[in-house]
Each structure stands twice: as structure tokens, then as C-alpha cells.
Design a protein around this motif. Structure first.
Motif, PDB file in Angstrom:
ATOM      1  N   ASN A 209       0.714  -1.176  -0.028  1.00  0.00           N
ATOM      2  CA  ASN A 209      -0.202   0.132   0.135  1.00  0.00           C
ATOM      3  C   ASN A 209       0.908   1.239   0.072  1.00  0.00           C
ATOM      4  OD1 ASN A 209      -3.299  -0.038   0.446  1.00  0.00           O
ATOM      5  ND2 ASN A 209      -2.040  -2.067   1.046  1.00  0.00           N
ATOM      6  N   ALA A 210       2.159   1.174   0.421  1.00  0.00           N
ATOM      7  CA  ALA A 210       3.049   2.337   0.420  1.00  0.00           C
ATOM      8  C   ALA A 210       3.403   2.549  -0.756  1.00  0.00           C
ATOM      9  CB  ALA A 210       4.200   2.031   1.487  1.00  0.00           C
ATOM     10  N   LEU A 211       3.272   1.763  -1.883  1.00  0.00           N
ATOM     11  CA  LEU A 211       3.682   1.870  -3.364  1.00  0.00           C
ATOM     12  C   LEU A 211       2.433   2.762  -4.176  1.00  0.00           C
ATOM     13  CD1 LEU A 211       4.869  -1.519  -4.388  1.00  0.00           C
ATOM     14  CD2 LEU A 211       6.289   0.411  -3.342  1.00  0.00           C
ATOM     15  N   LYS A 212       1.485   2.984  -3.348  1.00  0.00           N
ATOM     16  CA  LYS A 212       0.518   3.919  -3.996  1.00  0.00           C
ATOM     17  C   LYS A 212       1.038   5.231  -4.451  1.00  0.00           C
ATOM     18  CE  LYS A 212      -2.650   3.832  -0.738  1.00  0.00           C
ATOM     19  NZ  LYS A 212      -4.038   4.099   0.017  1.00  0.00           N
ATOM     20  N   PRO A 213       0.882   5.970  -5.575  1.00  0.00           N
ATOM     21  CA  PRO A 213      -0.294   5.446  -6.350  1.00  0.00           C
ATOM     22  C   PRO A 213       0.198   4.852  -7.539  1.00  0.00           C
ATOM     23  CG  PRO A 213       0.161   8.037  -6.902  1.00  0.00           C
ATOM     24  CD  PRO A 213       1.327   7.220  -5.600  1.00  0.00           C
ATOM     25  N   SER A 214       1.458   4.416  -7.624  1.00  0.00           N
ATOM     26  CA  SER A 214       1.785   3.850  -8.836  1.00  0.00           C
ATOM     27  C   SER A 214       1.392   2.354  -9.077  1.00  0.00           C
ATOM     28  CB  SER A 214       3.453   3.690  -8.763  1.00  0.00           C
ATOM     29  OG  SER A 214       4.045   2.800  -7.561  1.00  0.00           O
ATOM     30  N   VAL A 215       0.420   1.774  -8.030  1.00  0.00           N
ATOM     31  CA  VAL A 215       0.196   0.527  -8.102  1.00  0.00           C
ATOM     32  C   VAL A 215      -1.251   0.622  -8.332  1.00  0.00           C
ATOM     33  CG1 VAL A 215      -0.315  -1.754  -7.255  1.00  0.00           C
ATOM     34  CG2 VAL A 215       1.863  -0.977  -7.043  1.00  0.00           C
ATOM     35  N   ASP A 216      -2.056   0.150  -9.485  1.00  0.00           N
ATOM     36  CA  ASP A 216      -3.485   0.333  -9.628  1.00  0.00           C
ATOM     37  C   ASP A 216      -4.248  -0.581  -8.735  1.00  0.00           C
ATOM     38  OD1 ASP A 216      -2.563   2.121 -11.497  1.00  0.00           O
ATOM     39  OD2 ASP A 216      -3.917   1.344 -13.110  1.00  0.00           O
ATOM     40  N   PHE A 217      -3.839  -1.730  -8.671  1.00  0.00           N
ATOM     41  CA  PHE A 217      -4.479  -2.838  -7.832  1.00  0.00           C
ATOM     42  C   PHE A 217      -3.909  -3.807  -7.577  1.00  0.00           C
ATOM     43  CE2 PHE A 217      -5.422  -4.269 -12.196  1.00  0.00           C
ATOM     44  CZ  PHE A 217      -5.401  -5.448 -12.177  1.00  0.00           C
ATOM     45  N   ILE A 218      -4.258  -4.807  -6.657  1.00  0.00           N
ATOM     46  CA  ILE A 218      -3.502  -5.829  -6.252  1.00  0.00           C
ATOM     47  C   ILE A 218      -4.467  -7.341  -6.650  1.00  0.00           C
ATOM     48  CG2 ILE A 218      -3.202  -7.508  -4.184  1.00  0.00           C
ATOM     49  CD1 ILE A 218      -3.234  -5.101  -2.284  1.00  0.00           C
ATOM     50  N   MET A 219      -3.725  -8.062  -7.050  1.00  0.00           N
ATOM     51  CA  MET A 219      -4.174  -9.512  -7.621  1.00  0.00           C
ATOM     52  C   MET A 219      -3.621 -10.446  -6.447  1.00  0.00           C
ATOM     53  SD  MET A 219      -5.980 -10.776 -10.218  1.00  0.00           S
ATOM     54  CE  MET A 219      -6.718 -12.251  -9.195  1.00  0.00           C
ATOM     55  N   ASN A 220      -4.771 -10.997  -5.928  1.00  0.00           N
ATOM     56  CA  ASN A 220      -4.600 -12.057  -4.868  1.00  0.00           C
ATOM     57  C   ASN A 220      -4.335 -13.445  -5.435  1.00  0.00           C
ATOM     58  OD1 ASN A 220      -4.704 -13.874  -2.672  1.00  0.00           O
ATOM     59  ND2 ASN A 220      -6.589 -13.706  -2.472  1.00  0.00           N
TER      60      ASN A 220
ATOM     61  N   ARG B 119      -5.815  -0.454   1.161  1.00  0.00           N
ATOM     62  CA  ARG B 119      -6.578   0.518   0.670  1.00  0.00           C
ATOM     63  C   ARG B 119      -6.813   0.660  -0.813  1.00  0.00           C
ATOM     64  NH1 ARG B 119      -7.932   0.126   5.099  1.00  0.00           N
ATOM     65  NH2 ARG B 119      -8.164   1.411   6.631  1.00  0.00           N
ATOM     66  N   LEU B 120      -5.991  -0.627  -1.514  1.00  0.00           N
ATOM     67  CA  LEU B 120      -6.046  -0.736  -2.816  1.00  0.00           C
ATOM     68  C   LEU B 120      -7.011  -1.660  -3.286  1.00  0.00           C
ATOM     69  CD1 LEU B 120      -1.948  -1.121  -3.317  1.00  0.00           C
ATOM     70  CD2 LEU B 120      -3.509   0.619  -4.370  1.00  0.00           C
ATOM     71  N   PRO B 121      -7.664  -1.504  -4.445  1.00  0.00           N
ATOM     72  CA  PRO B 121      -8.523  -2.409  -5.203  1.00  0.00           C
ATOM     73  C   PRO B 121      -7.881  -3.964  -5.076  1.00  0.00           C
ATOM     74  CG  PRO B 121      -8.700  -0.404  -6.416  1.00  0.00           C
ATOM     75  CD  PRO B 121      -7.258  -0.460  -5.544  1.00  0.00           C
ATOM     76  N   ILE B 122      -8.533  -4.907  -4.907  1.00  0.00           N
ATOM     77  CA  ILE B 122      -8.212  -6.187  -4.967  1.00  0.00           C
ATOM     78  C   ILE B 122      -9.136  -7.215  -5.646  1.00  0.00           C
ATOM     79  CG2 ILE B 122      -9.272  -6.759  -2.799  1.00  0.00           C
ATOM     80  CD1 ILE B 122      -6.678  -8.419  -2.196  1.00  0.00           C
ATOM     81  N   ARG B 123      -8.303  -7.979  -6.496  1.00  0.00           N
ATOM     82  CA  ARG B 123      -9.008  -9.134  -7.235  1.00  0.00           C
ATOM     83  C   ARG B 123      -8.629 -10.368  -6.754  1.00  0.00           C
ATOM     84  NH1 ARG B 123     -13.193  -7.417 -11.088  1.00  0.00           N
ATOM     85  NH2 ARG B 123     -12.594  -5.245 -11.455  1.00  0.00           N
ATOM     86  N   HIS B 124      -9.465 -11.559  -6.550  1.00  0.00           N
ATOM     87  CA  HIS B 124      -8.964 -12.613  -6.157  1.00  0.00           C
ATOM     88  C   HIS B 124      -8.986 -13.942  -7.044  1.00  0.00           C
ATOM     89  CE1 HIS B 124      -9.462 -10.821  -2.126  1.00  0.00           C
ATOM     90  NE2 HIS B 124     -10.365 -10.395  -2.526  1.00  0.00           N
TER      91      HIS B 124
END
Length: 311
Positions: free
Chosen positions: A62-73, A105-110
Motif C-alpha cells: 500500500n505504500a507503493l500507491k499511487p503507482s500500483v493500480d490494484f492487487i491481484m491475490n 486501501r488498494l482495489p483487490i481481485r482474487h
């Protein structure tokens, strides 16, 4: 270990992030590219080490925001539901949801992992008849649209597969016939100009699957379990040959890292958050996650990031 000392040693702040040396993470993504973080095999459970480790990993990304758009789990969110009582599984999901709600706090897909499925190794008929049996529980927990699905992000289409199937009380790496027909249709209806990324928990192609075990078979043959690599890899990669817009395939499961280019597609196995199931490194691979940069031109770059594990 004293709890206060433990938490002090594992504290994390944006000022002291230990991002591994990288070729692109030090700069913002180009306007023609976007980045995602691939976190897989957390295997969280209600212990101090596992919970604190998951917190560190999610604070780090999350500290990489805003350079990361979302997380893929990438799956295997919890330690194990294959052979655990309903009460024990619920406790694992409680830890997962608590940490995710507090730290992410990042959008996440699973994606579903084999250890996320409930009851496959249990013989109690009540478990088999429970509405939460099999993958119903994990789908509900993650609020997934289904056990396999697609979504789009900018110029890219992501196809998320369900790669672990029940097999006589265990599991086997493959996609079922219904899912294969769905995959064929998804590929057919995707415009050739749209780039495709395939996500599966278990690798479709990997070298890590061959070196997971420390020894070969007695006769010298490599030992590759049906639980470590898709047994239908030839069928799937044969299908992929007709679609030049498939750029990469992302997976976890092995807890090791590799990058295999096969017939023009990059297959990435992306380590794990828990390492040796919260016991340190696994086969010399640190607990880590991957950051991918996807270009508008179809290019793909990966950097592995160590987040400072608690073990």
C-alpha cells in the motif's frame, strides 16, 4: 518473544520501506503503462507471526500507491481449509478479513487456491452437504463473481482461472470441461488488439514445479506432482497457440519464483508471502510479492519485492 518487542521489531513505515533493487519501481509508470501487485500464498492463520507478516506485506504494497493500480491475490489466502473444522476455518477467515480491512486501501481481485477450498479431505457427510463446502466459502468471503471470471483494465483483459479440482480427497491441477469451454469462448470473443493476462493459482507452465522436491525419482525421472503443475498444460497451451494476444500467465502455489517463456508467452511463478509457511525462506526464496508493469503495447515487466518478513 515479548509481544511489544515483537511488534517493535516488525514495525513498518513508509520511510523505511525495503523495496528490492528494481529496474522500474524507482520511477512512476509511463502514461502508456500501469502496474499491479501480485500477492499470493499468504496462508494466514490465527498466530502472531502469520498475522503480523500479512500486515507487513499489505502495508508495504500500500505504500507503493499511487503507482500500483490494484492487487491481484493469487490464492491460498488462509493456511488450510481442506481438512479443518468449520470453527478453525472461520477463525482463519476472520484474521484475513481483519488484516485486509485494516491494512489495505488498494482495489483487490482474487483467485482461488487449493487450500481455500473447504472440506475436500474430510469424510464427515455433514461437511459435504454444508452450503459452504468446496469453493462456496471462499467465493463468499472474497465476494467473487464466480470461481473463474474475467475483468478488464485499460487495454488489458484478465482471465482468472480456477485451477485446483477435488480429486479423491485431495486435489489435482486442471480446469474442468465446463471451464475449458468457457475459456475457449472468452478467447474467441476477445478482440485481437486487446492484450490478455491469464491468472491461475497453480502454474500452467513452470520450472519451479520440477524442483519443488529435493530429489528425483529413484530411476532419475523428474518428480512433478499432479498437484504442482497443470496436468492439462498441453491442452491449455495448445489452445493458447491460436491467440497471439495472450502476453503472460501469472501464478503462485509453488512458493518459488521463475519466468519461463514458452511459445512467445511469459509464464511467471511469483513466490509467496509466507515463504516456508511462516518458517522463513523456502528453497532459498524470500517471502515476497511481485509488481508487474503492463504496457499499452503488450509488454510485461516484473520485479520481485521483499517486504521484510517477520521470520
Amino acid at each position: 518473544m515479548d509481544r511489544r518487542k515483537f511488534l517493535q521489531q516488525t514495525s513498518l513505515s513508509a520511510a523505511v520501506l525495503s523495496v528490492a533493487p528494481a529496474s522500474f519501481l524507482s520511477a512512476a509508470p509511463k502514461p502508456s503503462a500501469f502496474r499491479i501487485a501480485f500477492l499470493t500464498d499468504v496462508h494466514v492463520k490465527p498466530t502472531e507471526i502469520a498475522e503480523t507478516g500479512m500486515r507487513k506485506a499489505y502495508r508495504h504494497v500500500n505504500a507503493l500507491k499511487p503507482s500500483v493500480d490494484f492487487i491481484m491475490n493469487g490464492g491460498d489466502s488462509i493456511m488450510d481449509a481442506l481438512n479443518a473444522s468449520k470453527e478453525k476455518v472461520q477463525k482463519q477467515w476472520d484474521v484475513w478479513n481483519t488484516v485486509l480491512n485494516e491494512e489495505n486501501r488498494l482495489p483487490i481481485r482474487h483467485c482461488i487456491g487449493n487450500h481455500d477450498a473447504w472440506g475436500w479431505q474430510m469424510t464427515d457427510p455433514a461437511v459435504k452437504n454444508d452450503p459452504l463446502y468446496d469453493k462456496n466459502w471462499v467465493i463468499s468471503q472474497h465476494k467473487m463473481p464466480g470461481r473463474y471470471y474475467t475483468f478488464e483494465h485499460k487495454e488489458w483483459k484478465f482471465i482468472v482461472l480456477d485451477s485446483a479440482q477435488e480429486n479423491n480427497g485431495g486435489y489435482i491441477a486442471r480446469i474442468d470441461e465446463e471451464q475449458f469451454a468457457w475459456l475457449e469462448n472468452e478467447l474467441k470473443k476477445t478482440a485481437p488488439s486487446q492484450h490478455i493476462c491469464i491468472v491461475s493459482h497453480i502454474p500452467i507452465v513452470s520450472f519451479c514445479s520440477a524442483v519443488f522436491y529435493d530429489k528425483n525419482e529413484a530411476n532419475g525421472d523428474w518428480k512433478i506432482s499432479r498437484a504442482l503443475l497443470h496436468v492439462d498444460s498441453r491442452r491449455i497451451t495448445g489452445l493458447f497457440r491460436s491467440y497471439k494476444n495472450i502476453r503472460c500467465c501469472l501464478s503462485g502455489h509453488i512458493h518459488m519464483e521463475d519466468n519461463v517463456n514458452y511459445r512467445g508467452i511469459s509464464y511467471y511463478c511469483n513466490g509467496s508471502i509466507c515463504g516456508d509457511w511462516w518458517g522463513g525462506k523456502f528453497h532459498d526464496f524470500d517471502p515476497a510479492y511481485a509488481v508487474f508493469e503492463f504496457g499499452k503495447d503488450g509488454s510485461v515487466k516484473r520485479e520481485m519485492v521483499t517486504y521484510g518478513s517477520v521470520v
